[in-house]
Design a protein around this motif. Structure first.
Motif, short mmCIF file in Angstrom:
data_model
loop_
_atom_site.label_atom_id
_atom_site.label_comp_id
_atom_site.label_asym_id
_atom_site.label_seq_id
_atom_site.Cartn_x
_atom_site.Cartn_y
_atom_site.Cartn_z
N ARG A 165 81.71 35.32 54.39
CA ARG A 165 80.53 35.28 53.53
C ARG A 165 80.38 33.92 52.86
O ARG A 165 79.31 33.58 52.37
CB ARG A 165 80.65 36.37 52.45
N GLU A 166 81.46 33.15 52.82
CA GLU A 166 81.46 31.84 52.16
C GLU A 166 82.16 30.83 53.07
O GLU A 166 82.84 31.21 54.03
CB GLU A 166 82.19 31.92 50.81
N PRO A 167 82.03 29.53 52.78
CA PRO A 167 82.72 28.52 53.57
C PRO A 167 84.23 28.70 53.55
O PRO A 167 84.80 29.18 52.56
CB PRO A 167 82.32 27.20 52.89
N VAL A 168 84.88 28.30 54.64
CA VAL A 168 86.33 28.36 54.77
C VAL A 168 86.84 26.93 54.95
O VAL A 168 86.33 26.20 55.80
CB VAL A 168 86.76 29.24 55.97
N PRO A 169 87.83 26.49 54.17
CA PRO A 169 88.30 25.09 54.28
C PRO A 169 88.97 24.82 55.61
O PRO A 169 89.75 25.63 56.11
CB PRO A 169 89.28 24.96 53.11
N LEU A 170 88.67 23.65 56.17
CA LEU A 170 89.28 23.25 57.44
C LEU A 170 90.37 22.21 57.25
O LEU A 170 91.17 21.99 58.15
CB LEU A 170 88.20 22.68 58.37
N GLY A 171 90.39 21.57 56.09
CA GLY A 171 91.37 20.52 55.85
C GLY A 171 92.72 21.02 55.38
O GLY A 171 93.64 20.23 55.16
N ARG A 172 92.84 22.35 55.24
CA ARG A 172 94.11 22.94 54.78
C ARG A 172 94.50 24.10 55.70
O ARG A 172 94.43 25.27 55.30
CB ARG A 172 93.96 23.45 53.35
#
Length: 279
Positions: free
Chosen positions: A140-147
């Motif tokens: 439902r929301e953005p998911v971090p790709l840098g971690r």
């Protein structure tokens, strides 16, 4: 890139019921708070559906067609439509948006073609996975790709991104006590024209998972809903799935009540006819 300058942003924000923060002049700022609020509002308001494929109609990906259908027509759409619309809105707000092509991994060991469209949005130098087009299991929301490996909780649902040895990133969802792969994608950027090619396969090829099947999804905060063929499934955060059979006489009511989807009379009648023919 995403025709954001052609989008009626006010109409889009009204369609999704956007209630996030604004600047002093009412403008939206390209920050993480805005990104989260837009994606959350979009997934709550616009259902995932591929009814045009079932009805034998072309799925157009030019922005005007998508806006007419999903915004002004208050229909839903599948990944190419959903994420192209989101990309245009984010670009118009001022975000840096890039496309990716993903491989569905929800079917066990089956190796499927790259047919899913997702977005990578960079905010203050950090990349975020944004996706409004993966149906009832999608974030439902953005998911971090840098971690990679960091668990993010979105209401009662949890996600994380795993990085494999070959650099492929896999979005995972927690179902009960188990992490399950949803889809995987490489760093290679995809352009809108690439989605035109994938869309042609998904909307016309007889082997497409959308061919000849009624599919409507909505990812809720608590219960998530998926109507596939005649089976309506309510998915709970603890992993429980409650199935229910939907017959032709109850179809239009379920589409309205469960998914907020109302079709023009001609489309509704044709859909019921197709649903009845499955007997």
């Amino acid at each position: 890139m995403w025709s954001g300058d052609e989008l009626d942003l006010d109409a889009y924000l009204a369609r999704i019921g956007y209630q996030g923060e604004r600047g002093p002049g009412g403008e939206l700022r390209p920050d993480l708070s805005t990104l989260k609020a837009v994606q959350r509002a979009h997934t709550a308001a616009i259902p995932f559906e591929s009814l045009d494929v079932l009805l034998g109609r072309p799925v157009a990906l030019d922005l005007k067609s998508i806006e007419d259908k999903l915004v002004h027509g208050r229909r839903g759409g599948y990944c190419y439509e959903q994420n192209s619309l989101l990309a245009a809105a984010l670009e118009r707000i001022g975000f840096e948006v890039s496309g990716r092509g993903a491989r569905n991994r929800t079917r066990g060991d089956a190796v499927l073609a790259v047919t899913h469209a997702v977005l990578v949005v960079t905010v203050e130098g950090e990349p975020w996975l944004c996706d409004t087009g993966f149906g009832f299991q999608g974030p439902r929301e953005p998911v971090p790709l840098g971690r990679p490996g960091a668990e993010v909780r979105q209401g009662e649902w949890s996600y994380r991104v795993r990085e494999d040895e070959d650099g492929v990133l896999t979005l995972c969802m927690l179902r009960g006590d188990d992490w399950r792969d949803l889809y995987a994608f490489s760093p290679q950027p995809y352009l809108p024209v690439d989605y035109v090619v994938l869309n042609h396969y998904s909307s016309t090829h007889p082997a497409s998972s959308f061919a000849g099947r009624l599919i409507v999804h909505l990812p809720g905060d608590g219960v998530r809903r998926a109507l596939v063929g005649r089976e309506l499934t309510r998915l709970h955060p603890d992993g429980r799935a409650e199935p229910e059979i939907v017959g032709p006489d109850g179809l239009l009511g379920v589409l309205d009540r469960e998914f907020g989807l109302r079709l023009p009379d001609r489309d509704a009648a044709e859909l019921v006819r197709i649903h009845r023919a499955e007997d």
